[in-house]
Motif scaffolding. Structure first.
Motif, PDB file in Angstrom:
ATOM      1  N   ARG A   1     -20.265 -33.100  75.607  1.00 51.01           N
ATOM      2  CA  ARG A   1     -20.716 -31.925  74.772  1.00 51.01           C
ATOM      3  C   ARG A   1     -22.145 -32.061  74.507  1.00 51.01           C
ATOM      4  NH1 ARG A   1     -21.650 -31.889  68.975  1.00 51.01           N
ATOM      5  NH2 ARG A   1     -21.957 -33.804  68.403  1.00 51.01           N
ATOM      6  N   LEU A   2     -22.040 -30.271  74.426  1.00 48.60           N
ATOM      7  CA  LEU A   2     -23.607 -30.245  74.017  1.00 48.60           C
ATOM      8  C   LEU A   2     -23.200 -28.962  72.183  1.00 48.60           C
ATOM      9  CD1 LEU A   2     -24.403 -26.928  74.332  1.00 48.60           C
ATOM     10  CD2 LEU A   2     -24.030 -27.790  76.702  1.00 48.60           C
ATOM     11  N   GLU A   3     -25.087 -28.685  71.763  1.00 44.88           N
ATOM     12  CA  GLU A   3     -25.082 -28.442  70.566  1.00 44.88           C
ATOM     13  C   GLU A   3     -26.125 -27.676  70.436  1.00 44.88           C
ATOM     14  OE1 GLU A   3     -23.461 -29.174  65.659  1.00 44.88           O
ATOM     15  OE2 GLU A   3     -22.937 -30.214  67.623  1.00 44.88           O
ATOM     16  N   ASN A   4     -26.486 -26.806  69.520  1.00 41.30           N
ATOM     17  CA  ASN A   4     -28.353 -26.584  69.379  1.00 41.30           C
ATOM     18  C   ASN A   4     -28.806 -26.830  68.057  1.00 41.30           C
ATOM     19  OD1 ASN A   4     -26.154 -24.062  68.742  1.00 41.30           O
ATOM     20  ND2 ASN A   4     -28.637 -23.128  68.193  1.00 41.30           N
ATOM     21  N   TYR A   5     -29.109 -27.177  67.650  1.00 40.68           N
ATOM     22  CA  TYR A   5     -29.748 -27.405  66.113  1.00 40.68           C
ATOM     23  C   TYR A   5     -31.496 -26.770  66.299  1.00 40.68           C
ATOM     24  CZ  TYR A   5     -26.770 -31.589  65.274  1.00 40.68           C
ATOM     25  OH  TYR A   5     -26.470 -32.646  65.640  1.00 40.68           O
ATOM     26  N   GLY A   6     -30.935 -25.487  65.447  1.00 44.91           N
ATOM     27  CA  GLY A   6     -32.092 -24.622  65.339  1.00 44.91           C
ATOM     28  C   GLY A   6     -31.451 -23.695  66.860  1.00 44.91           C
ATOM     29  N   ASP A   7     -31.836 -22.320  66.659  1.00 47.79           N
ATOM     30  CA  ASP A   7     -32.011 -21.298  67.776  1.00 47.79           C
ATOM     31  C   ASP A   7     -32.575 -20.518  68.177  1.00 47.79           C
ATOM     32  OD1 ASP A   7     -32.380 -19.550  65.898  1.00 47.79           O
ATOM     33  OD2 ASP A   7     -30.303 -18.682  65.563  1.00 47.79           O
ATOM     34  N   SER A   8     -34.138 -21.460  68.419  1.00 45.09           N
ATOM     35  CA  SER A   8     -35.299 -21.188  68.600  1.00 45.09           C
ATOM     36  C   SER A   8     -36.430 -21.939  68.428  1.00 45.09           C
ATOM     37  CB  SER A   8     -35.548 -19.647  67.733  1.00 45.09           C
ATOM     38  OG  SER A   8     -36.308 -20.253  66.401  1.00 45.09           O
ATOM     39  N   ALA A   9     -37.604 -21.813  68.737  1.00 42.82           N
ATOM     40  CA  ALA A   9     -38.567 -22.463  69.376  1.00 42.82           C
ATOM     41  C   ALA A   9     -38.754 -23.835  68.166  1.00 42.82           C
ATOM     42  CB  ALA A   9     -40.414 -22.325  69.507  1.00 42.82           C
ATOM     43  N   GLY A  10     -38.508 -24.482  68.547  1.00 44.64           N
ATOM     44  CA  GLY A  10     -39.085 -25.898  67.477  1.00 44.64           C
ATOM     45  C   GLY A  10     -36.964 -26.220  67.302  1.00 44.64           C
ATOM     46  N   GLY A  11     -36.432 -26.250  68.011  1.00 41.41           N
ATOM     47  CA  GLY A  11     -35.121 -26.522  67.644  1.00 41.41           C
ATOM     48  C   GLY A  11     -34.946 -27.333  69.124  1.00 41.41           C
ATOM     49  N   THR A  12     -33.294 -28.174  69.171  1.00 39.86           N
ATOM     50  CA  THR A  12     -33.476 -28.438  70.265  1.00 39.86           C
ATOM     51  C   THR A  12     -32.044 -28.221  70.823  1.00 39.86           C
ATOM     52  OG1 THR A  12     -32.237 -30.324  68.967  1.00 39.86           O
ATOM     53  CG2 THR A  12     -34.479 -30.293  69.845  1.00 39.86           C
ATOM     54  N   VAL A  13     -31.117 -28.897  72.197  1.00 45.32           N
ATOM     55  CA  VAL A  13     -30.087 -28.323  72.324  1.00 45.32           C
ATOM     56  C   VAL A  13     -29.965 -30.317  73.054  1.00 45.32           C
ATOM     57  CG1 VAL A  13     -28.564 -27.905  74.155  1.00 45.32           C
ATOM     58  CG2 VAL A  13     -30.261 -26.128  73.041  1.00 45.32           C
ATOM     59  N   ARG A  14     -29.028 -31.205  71.905  1.00 45.01           N
ATOM     60  CA  ARG A  14     -28.449 -31.744  72.480  1.00 45.01           C
ATOM     61  C   ARG A  14     -27.414 -32.079  73.115  1.00 45.01           C
ATOM     62  NH1 ARG A  14     -29.762 -34.277  65.924  1.00 45.01           N
ATOM     63  NH2 ARG A  14     -32.054 -32.484  65.785  1.00 45.01           N
ATOM     64  N   VAL A  15     -26.881 -33.250  74.173  1.00 46.71           N
ATOM     65  CA  VAL A  15     -26.318 -33.373  74.863  1.00 46.71           C
ATOM     66  C   VAL A  15     -25.566 -34.791  74.747  1.00 46.71           C
ATOM     67  CG1 VAL A  15     -25.423 -34.042  76.935  1.00 46.71           C
ATOM     68  CG2 VAL A  15     -26.594 -32.016  76.732  1.00 46.71           C
ATOM     69  N   TRP A  16     -24.089 -35.185  74.048  1.00 46.41           N
ATOM     70  CA  TRP A  16     -23.848 -36.557  73.870  1.00 46.41           C
ATOM     71  C   TRP A  16     -22.695 -36.703  75.600  1.00 46.41           C
ATOM     72  CZ3 TRP A  16     -24.380 -32.752  70.544  1.00 46.41           C
ATOM     73  CH2 TRP A  16     -24.858 -33.364  69.204  1.00 46.41           C
ATOM     74  N   ASN A  17     -22.596 -36.987  76.387  1.00 48.86           N
ATOM     75  CA  ASN A  17     -22.172 -37.697  77.742  1.00 48.86           C
ATOM     76  C   ASN A  17     -21.528 -38.830  77.375  1.00 48.86           C
ATOM     77  OD1 ASN A  17     -24.302 -38.969  78.497  1.00 48.86           O
ATOM     78  ND2 ASN A  17     -24.479 -36.706  79.633  1.00 48.86           N
ATOM     79  N   LYS A  18     -21.116 -40.045  76.133  1.00 42.98           N
ATOM     80  CA  LYS A  18     -21.175 -41.547  76.750  1.00 42.98           C
ATOM     81  C   LYS A  18     -20.456 -41.654  74.871  1.00 42.98           C
ATOM     82  CE  LYS A  18     -25.381 -43.270  78.650  1.00 42.98           C
ATOM     83  NZ  LYS A  18     -27.366 -43.478  78.948  1.00 42.98           N
ATOM     84  N   ARG A  19     -19.719 -42.291  75.110  1.00 43.28           N
ATOM     85  CA  ARG A  19     -18.038 -42.545  73.840  1.00 43.28           C
ATOM     86  C   ARG A  19     -19.558 -43.627  73.328  1.00 43.28           C
ATOM     87  NH1 ARG A  19     -12.740 -44.901  75.305  1.00 43.28           N
ATOM     88  NH2 ARG A  19     -12.694 -44.946  72.706  1.00 43.28           N
ATOM     89  N   THR A  20     -18.887 -43.168  71.845  1.00 44.18           N
ATOM     90  CA  THR A  20     -20.329 -43.893  70.681  1.00 44.18           C
ATOM     91  C   THR A  20     -19.286 -43.541  69.966  1.00 44.18           C
ATOM     92  OG1 THR A  20     -22.083 -43.981  69.905  1.00 44.18           O
ATOM     93  CG2 THR A  20     -21.521 -41.598  70.609  1.00 44.18           C
ATOM     94  N   SER A  21     -19.914 -43.946  68.093  1.00 45.32           N
ATOM     95  CA  SER A  21     -19.201 -43.528  67.295  1.00 45.32           C
ATOM     96  C   SER A  21     -19.846 -42.407  66.384  1.00 45.32           C
ATOM     97  CB  SER A  21     -19.511 -44.816  65.667  1.00 45.32           C
ATOM     98  OG  SER A  21     -20.793 -45.432  65.717  1.00 45.32           O
ATOM     99  N   TYR A  22     -20.800 -42.372  65.277  1.00 45.17           N
ATOM    100  CA  TYR A  22     -22.051 -41.453  65.144  1.00 45.17           C
ATOM    101  C   TYR A  22     -23.338 -41.142  65.244  1.00 45.17           C
ATOM    102  CZ  TYR A  22     -24.898 -37.896  62.697  1.00 45.17           C
ATOM    103  OH  TYR A  22     -25.767 -37.240  61.278  1.00 45.17           O
ATOM    104  N   ASN A  23     -23.744 -40.455  66.688  1.00 43.14           N
ATOM    105  CA  ASN A  23     -25.183 -40.440  67.252  1.00 43.14           C
ATOM    106  C   ASN A  23     -25.922 -38.768  66.757  1.00 43.14           C
ATOM    107  OD1 ASN A  23     -27.067 -40.830  68.725  1.00 43.14           O
ATOM    108  ND2 ASN A  23     -25.561 -41.314  70.746  1.00 43.14           N
ATOM    109  N   GLU A  24     -26.437 -39.434  66.175  1.00 39.02           N
ATOM    110  CA  GLU A  24     -26.696 -37.608  65.739  1.00 39.02           C
ATOM    111  C   GLU A  24     -27.941 -37.091  66.298  1.00 39.02           C
ATOM    112  OE1 GLU A  24     -29.674 -35.775  62.306  1.00 39.02           O
ATOM    113  OE2 GLU A  24     -29.468 -37.530  62.253  1.00 39.02           O
ATOM    114  N   SER A  25     -28.262 -37.957  67.417  1.00 44.89           N
ATOM    115  CA  SER A  25     -29.763 -37.238  68.392  1.00 44.89           C
ATOM    116  C   SER A  25     -29.218 -37.158  70.123  1.00 44.89           C
ATOM    117  CB  SER A  25     -30.515 -38.398  68.699  1.00 44.89           C
ATOM    118  OG  SER A  25     -30.688 -39.963  68.861  1.00 44.89           O
TER     119      SER A  25
END
Length: 402
Positions: free
Chosen positions: A292-316
């Motif tokens: 899955r992917l998710e954006n944190y912020g929607d303009s410059a300075g924000g990031t789009v983060r991708v999770w593609n490994k099994r894990t528990s909570y992983n903010e980054s």
């Protein structure tokens, strides 16, 4: 039109969004598209015509209506008027042979949207709907990651829209009235619904809506702001929401709403908007078969983060991608849509926007609004006429979903 002479541009409506057309004469834009000049601006109000002269200068004709604008011999026109006028004005321009950049949403009814597409079909005039979010860096980054296979096949898209400026943007003028917008799940939501459709490569066929007028309906301080534009009253000091002043005399649209959608390719999606949050941004979550992917912020300075490994909570996340910076309105998207429009009109170049997609975003928003006002009963989204689908598939080049 002779490209060598420069495209003759008209602007319809000298309100809050009319400055969008100035991108058409910005050298940074025209260098990547085609030379253009603004020759006329039409506005039906004295205040608007005064504003037009101040914004566009003495060399531009300021006229009272669209017929007069057409008489100026314009090749293309930007329609930046209130939403409830979009369909009528666009049809008049298209049938007169004028290419149209139509601000989103395309119309406030499904019938109106279909009428605009039919006018383009029957006249052969070029129609471009300004869904500038397709050029926002955050959206393009997410779409690229999806197309590159970062999360596998898309199965769900969720969007939360925190409209922190909602009280100033949508409840002090015509936006607050059903008769002029249908509702904010359409007016505001059509943009995000279009993005959801683009990220998922499909269109909504079944929708269920829910919403309420939770805050602004109880505010009693009202005023007629028809002679003003949003910039005249906007302030971050207008807080908290219940203390807003000078709201529109009529408020009958929802200030919090949501819709669940099933797309024609089986993807499930949801969209939520709230007009009384303290912050203003969009959060997308896209879930696929491999991550899955998710954006944190929607303009410059924000990031789009991708999770593609099994894990528990992983903010980054397992990978993080910075959202690029763009110059100008909507993080650079306004200039990019205008440049794309000019190339499309002058050279028939491909576009990342689509009249069919714009229509289907309106159709989903209308059906969802009908649902939320009818006890959240499910609604089927009406399909576009086959001949219009075929026309825009073969006679209006574009990339992406169509």
């Amino acid at each position: 039109m002779s490209v060598g002479d420069g495209m003759r541009i008209g602007v319809v409506g000298a309100g809050a969004r009319c400055k969008l057309a100035l991108n058409a004469i910005d050298p940074a834009v025209t260098a990547a598209s085609v030379a253009a000049r603004i020759v006329a601006v039409a506005d039906t109000t004295p205040q608007g015509r005064t504003r037009a002269a101040q914004i566009f200068g003495d060399d531009v004709a300021v006229v009272p209506d669209v017929s007069s604008l057409i008489d100026q011999g314009v090749d293309a026109a930007f329609v930046t008027t209130p939403d409830f006028t979009h369909a009528e004005l666009a049809v008049q321009l298209l049938r007169a042979g004028v290419a149209v950049y139509l601000e989103k949403p395309l119309a406030i009814t499904i019938e109106g949207a279909d009428e605009v597409l039919r006018a383009a079909y029957e006249s052969g005039s070029k129609l471009y709907v300004g869904h500038n979010m397709r050029h926002m860096p955050v959206v393009r980054l997410m779409r690229r990651l999806i197309q590159d296979g970062a999360i596998g096949q898309v199965k769900a898209v969720w969007c939360r829209h925190f409209v922190g400026n909602g009280g100033d943007y949508y409840f002090k003028d015509w936006h607050a009235e059903r008769a002029k917008t249908t509702g904010l799940l359409l007016q505001k939501g059509a943009h995000d619904i279009d993005v959801i459709h683009w990220l998922a490569d499909g269109y909504s066929v079944d929708v269920t809506g829910m919403g309420d007028l939770a805050i602004y309906g109880d505010v009693t301080d009202r005023a007629d702001n028809s002679g003003r534009v949003m910039g005249d009253w906007f302030s971050y000091d207008n807080w908290p929401p219940a203390s807003q002043t000078e709201l529109n005399p009529v408020i009958d649209v929802e200030d919090i709403s949501m819709v669940s959608m099933r797309l024609d390719n089986g993807v499930l999606a949801s969209y939520e908007q709230c007009h009384f949050t303290p912050d203003y941004w969009r959060n997308y979550t896209v879930i696929g078969t491999e991550g899955r992917l998710e954006n944190y912020g929607d303009s410059a300075g924000g990031t789009v983060r991708v999770w593609n490994k099994r894990t528990s909570y992983n903010e980054s996340g397992d990978a993080s991608y910075p959202i690029p910076e763009g110059e100008g309105g909507h993080n650079g998207a306004d200039a990019l849509t205008v440049a794309e429009f000019l190339r499309f009109v002058a050279h028939g170049a491909a576009t990342d926007t689509s009249p069919v997609a714009a229509r289907n975003a309106v159709a989903a928003g209308v059906a969802a609004t009908e649902s939320l006002r009818d006890g959240s009963t499910p609604r089927r989204v009406p399909a576009l006429a086959p001949e219009l689908l075929d026309y825009f598939a073969h006679h209006q080049k574009r990339r992406g979903v169509a």
